[in-house]
Design an enzyme around this catalytic site. Structure first.
Site, PDB file in Angstrom:
ATOM      1  N   THR A  44     -28.159 -29.073 -20.100  1.00 58.55           N
ATOM      2  CA  THR A  44     -27.040 -28.136 -20.003  1.00 58.55           C
ATOM      3  C   THR A  44     -26.706 -27.530 -21.357  1.00 58.55           C
ATOM      4  O   THR A  44     -26.494 -26.328 -21.481  1.00 58.55           O
ATOM      5  CB  THR A  44     -25.814 -28.845 -19.411  1.00 58.55           C
ATOM      6  OG1 THR A  44     -26.170 -29.425 -18.141  1.00 58.55           O
ATOM      7  CG2 THR A  44     -24.663 -27.871 -19.212  1.00 58.55           C
ATOM      8  N   GLU A  65     -38.245 -30.695 -23.944  1.00 61.91           N
ATOM      9  CA  GLU A  65     -37.682 -31.197 -22.688  1.00 61.91           C
ATOM     10  C   GLU A  65     -38.649 -32.197 -22.052  1.00 61.91           C
ATOM     11  O   GLU A  65     -39.854 -31.930 -21.946  1.00 61.91           O
ATOM     12  CB  GLU A  65     -37.413 -30.042 -21.727  1.00 61.91           C
ATOM     13  CG  GLU A  65     -37.126 -30.423 -20.274  1.00 61.91           C
ATOM     14  CD  GLU A  65     -35.978 -31.409 -20.113  1.00 61.91           C
ATOM     15  OE1 GLU A  65     -36.082 -32.302 -19.254  1.00 61.91           O
ATOM     16  OE2 GLU A  65     -34.976 -31.289 -20.847  1.00 61.91           O
ATOM     17  N   ALA A  66     -38.101 -33.337 -21.606  1.00 62.74           N
ATOM     18  CA  ALA A  66     -38.933 -34.371 -20.999  1.00 62.74           C
ATOM     19  C   ALA A  66     -39.392 -34.010 -19.598  1.00 62.74           C
ATOM     20  O   ALA A  66     -40.427 -34.505 -19.130  1.00 62.74           O
ATOM     21  CB  ALA A  66     -38.179 -35.694 -20.968  1.00 62.74           C
ATOM     22  N   HIS A 542     -19.844 -38.057 -13.833  1.00 62.50           N
ATOM     23  CA  HIS A 542     -19.412 -37.310 -15.016  1.00 62.50           C
ATOM     24  C   HIS A 542     -19.326 -38.241 -16.224  1.00 62.50           C
ATOM     25  O   HIS A 542     -18.308 -38.268 -16.916  1.00 62.50           O
ATOM     26  CB  HIS A 542     -18.046 -36.664 -14.774  1.00 62.50           C
ATOM     27  CG  HIS A 542     -18.019 -35.691 -13.654  1.00 62.50           C
ATOM     28  ND1 HIS A 542     -16.841 -35.377 -12.977  1.00 62.50           N
ATOM     29  CD2 HIS A 542     -18.990 -34.950 -13.071  1.00 62.50           C
ATOM     30  CE1 HIS A 542     -17.103 -34.492 -12.030  1.00 62.50           C
ATOM     31  NE2 HIS A 542     -18.395 -34.222 -12.068  1.00 62.50           N
ATOM     32  N   ALA A 575     -22.275 -34.214 -23.247  1.00 56.45           N
ATOM     33  CA  ALA A 575     -21.056 -34.931 -22.864  1.00 56.45           C
ATOM     34  C   ALA A 575     -20.877 -36.234 -23.618  1.00 56.45           C
ATOM     35  O   ALA A 575     -19.774 -36.790 -23.646  1.00 56.45           O
ATOM     36  CB  ALA A 575     -21.048 -35.200 -21.363  1.00 56.45           C
ATOM     37  N   PRO A 586     -17.366 -31.475 -16.100  1.00 52.49           N
ATOM     38  CA  PRO A 586     -17.702 -31.301 -17.519  1.00 52.49           C
ATOM     39  C   PRO A 586     -18.680 -30.193 -17.877  1.00 52.49           C
ATOM     40  O   PRO A 586     -18.881 -29.929 -19.063  1.00 52.49           O
ATOM     41  CB  PRO A 586     -18.305 -32.661 -17.876  1.00 52.49           C
ATOM     42  CG  PRO A 586     -18.939 -33.135 -16.603  1.00 52.49           C
ATOM     43  CD  PRO A 586     -18.026 -32.650 -15.503  1.00 52.49           C
ATOM     44  N   ALA A 587     -19.327 -29.533 -16.923  1.00 51.76           N
ATOM     45  CA  ALA A 587     -20.391 -28.585 -17.277  1.00 51.76           C
ATOM     46  C   ALA A 587     -19.880 -27.450 -18.166  1.00 51.76           C
ATOM     47  O   ALA A 587     -20.501 -27.119 -19.188  1.00 51.76           O
ATOM     48  CB  ALA A 587     -21.047 -28.026 -16.018  1.00 51.76           C
TER      49      ALA A 587
END
Length: 608
Positions: A44, A65-66, A542, A575, A586-587
């Site tokens: 994100t 990125e994995a 979250h 986060a 939370p996004a």
């Protein structure tokens, strides 16, 4: 992508790094490929940072990125958001047995794909409450007040114009890359829910994200574009034009195994990372000339720090990891929104979305409509309304239930959320049976006192960490959820919603998703509800706080510039750096923080 087109992504780490003979090979910076910025984790936040830093053509940026480059087709359909859960684009984390919840293991959906959890989540765009950010600033996190963060919500946002009364377009961002809208309601009973919340004393907000927001109920905004598709941060920030930048490299299916460092003491610096595609695959290293930005998420970011030797000294030594920097707060202060669990109540036919979800033929027709036109039920949100309340609001809440601690961010912030779905949805994977109709809701604790931990077993990134949510360790947490559940039961017995429901207290189901909703709600004692909460409690997924921000390295991992305490060239944004939990989803805060950090980095290094 057509076979004749070159992929904009790199999947062979030999293209981005220099091979090393072993995982423990000596660091030789002179031999490694170099980038100005290395962004670890294309989730994100990571997609935002990579896009913004690469706007400066003089800076080279590597995003690692994995997971894969994109999710399955249905991940783009708002209504079908759970279809990616427990798939190859989900890390599918499990907690340790939760001692306060009958040793139940908790599942967390976390995105393993470009865009991260913004590819898997319920699409809810929630700025949360100004008091959340003001409390951060007041605790020593300078620069993170609502006034200072608000411009970055707008910078990120591309809000679709709306003629809905109460929407002030001057409060919305209209030129950002991330599409947001107030979607159509999937079923008419949602309006009935909102009217009933008003009837019990909860204020109704036409715009649930308005500036100066206070507790109340309304229709949720969603990260949905004009084509009726999910707007995740990879789609929003890593557009074809961005991916075509010669100074941006995006590596996929590549795991960062550890960060390596140079210097010591006040000269300690994060110099680069080691990557691989599998535990026994070749290892490669690369260096960062200016900064490494860690954005692996609330579980991966602390794990990467720990296996790299940054964390609590005793825990690192117990795991056999050489201590690089003793930082006691790494992996600590894990907080999450915990709920009563999803509860289903029977409804009369005609007002819910079950007409669609219980009919395979109608699902196919609706899916075809979405594929052809971007409209219809699949373009709508499953969780499309929420009520935010304070558990100490004596006008609507039974405050005799207790004890309860006031952990709200401030006087205009809630500690409870009631999520509403106009259908039978007892978990992430189940819908109702043909002929059944219902609604689903939950009492969600937004400001828990209980804190959990993440610890590593060894220094291998491929070994899953132990994650203990420590849910309901606080009696206050259970009681606040209970206060919320009592108010939900009051709402269900209040008109106009009461007339839409079909409760069966005289012939209750003995088990299954209606077992609770069928009971005589007037006869449920507080002890009954406490038992139900402990047995059925579930998180809202979250999690936050495992690398939290704060002025002191004794109880925080990063400072107000999101720099890891005592280490040059290393920042974190996701986060995990939340100083305290936000009072909502939370996004949007994560994206706003990533936007702000990008500006901070460019300002410090003279970028555009």
């Amino acid at each position: 992508m057509p076979f004749w087109k070159k992929s904009p992504y790199v999947s062979n780490p030999a293209q981005i790094g220099t091979p090393v003979s072993s995982a423990d090979a000596a660091v030789d910076l002179s031999q490694y490929k170099e980038y100005d910025y290395v962004v670890v984790g294309g989730g994100t936040a990571g997609c935002v940072v990579a896009s913004r830093l690469s706007e400066d053509p003089k800076s080279t940026v590597l995003l690692i990125e994995a997971g894969k480059s994109q999710g399955p087709l249905l991940s783009r359909a708002p209504l079908a958001f759970t279809k990616s859960y427990k798939s190859d684009v989900d890390w599918s984390y499990l907690s340790t047995p939760q001692k306060n919840m009958h040793n139940k293991e908790i599942y967390w959906a976390r995105g393993k794909v470009l865009g991260g959890t913004s590819v898997l989540n319920a699409l809810i765009y929630d700025r949360c409450f100004p008091d959340d950010y003001d409390s951060w600033a007041n605790s020593g996190c300078d620069g993170w007040s609502w006034k200072e963060l608000q411009p970055y919500f707008r910078k990120a946002e591309h809000y679709s114009s709306s003629s809905t009364p109460g929407i002030k377009m001057e409060e919305k961002g209209q030129n950002g890359p991330w599409h947001v809208k107030k979607p159509e309601l999937a079923a008419p009973i949602t309006n009935t829910w909102i009217e009933t919340c008003k009837a019990v004393g909860i204020p109704v907000h036409d715009d649930i994200n308005a500036d100066g927001r206070a507790p109340g109920v309304g229709v949720l905004n969603g990260a949905i574009d004009d084509k009726g598709e999910r707007s995740n941060t990879a789609a929003a920030y890593l557009t074809p034009d961005v991916l075509a930048r010669p100074n941006l490299t995006v590596a996929i299916t590549t795991t960062v195994e550890k960060i390596f460092f140079t210097g010591e003491g006040d000269s300690l610096r994060a110099a680069g990372v080691q990557v691989s595609t599998a535990p026994n695959a070749p290892k490669f290293r690369l260096k960062a000339k200016k900064e490494i930005v860690l954005s692996g998420g609330v579980f991966s970011s602390p794990q990467i720090l720990l296996v790299s030797g940054v964390g609590p000294k005793a825990e690192l030594e117990a795991a056999g990891v050489k201590v690089v920097k003793d930082l006691p707060a790494v992996g600590k202060h894990l907080v999450d929104h915990i709920s009563s669990g999803l509860i289903c109540f029977r409804a009369k036919p005609g007002a819910t979305l079950d007409w669609l979800l219980t009919s395979p033929l109608k699902i196919v027709k609706a899916l075809v409509q979405w594929l052809r036109t971007g409209s219809g039920p699949f373009s709508m949100m499953a969780v499309n309304s929420a009520a935010y309340v304070r558990s100490d609001d004596e006008k609507i809440i039974d405050t005799s239930i207790g004890p309860c601690k006031d952990l709200t961010s401030g006087p205009n912030a809630p500690d409870l959320e009631f999520m509403f779905t106009p259908a039978i949805a007892p978990d992430f994977f189940t819908s109702g049976k043909p002929g059944e109709h219902g609604i689903t809701t939950a009492s969600v604790l937004l400001k828990p006192e209980s804190e959990g931990t993440l610890t590593i077993k060894d220094g291998n990134i491929w070994t899953r960490p132990d994650i203990d949510g420590n849910y309901f360790a606080s009696e206050s947490d259970i009681n606040v959820v209970l206060r919320g559940l009592r108010l939900i039961l009051k709402i269900l017995k209040t008109e106009p919603l009461k007339s839409y429901l079909d409760l069966k207290p005289t012939n209750p189901a003995k088990d299954g998703y209606f077992a609770f909703g069928d009971r005589d709600l007037d006869q449920l004692t507080d002890d009954d509800l406490r038992r139900f909460i402990i047995e059925n409690g579930a998180p809202a997924c979250h999690p936050a706080g495992t690398c939290r921000m704060g002025p002191s390295p004794d109880d925080a991992v990063v400072d107000s510039k999101l720099q890891v305490h005592g280490i040059k060239g290393l920042r974190i944004v996701d986060a995990s750096v939340f100083p305290t939990q936000v009072s909502g989803h939370p996004a949007a805060p994560i994206v706003a923080m990533a936007e702000k950090l990008s500006d901070m980095i460019k300002a410090e290094h003279g970028g555009k």
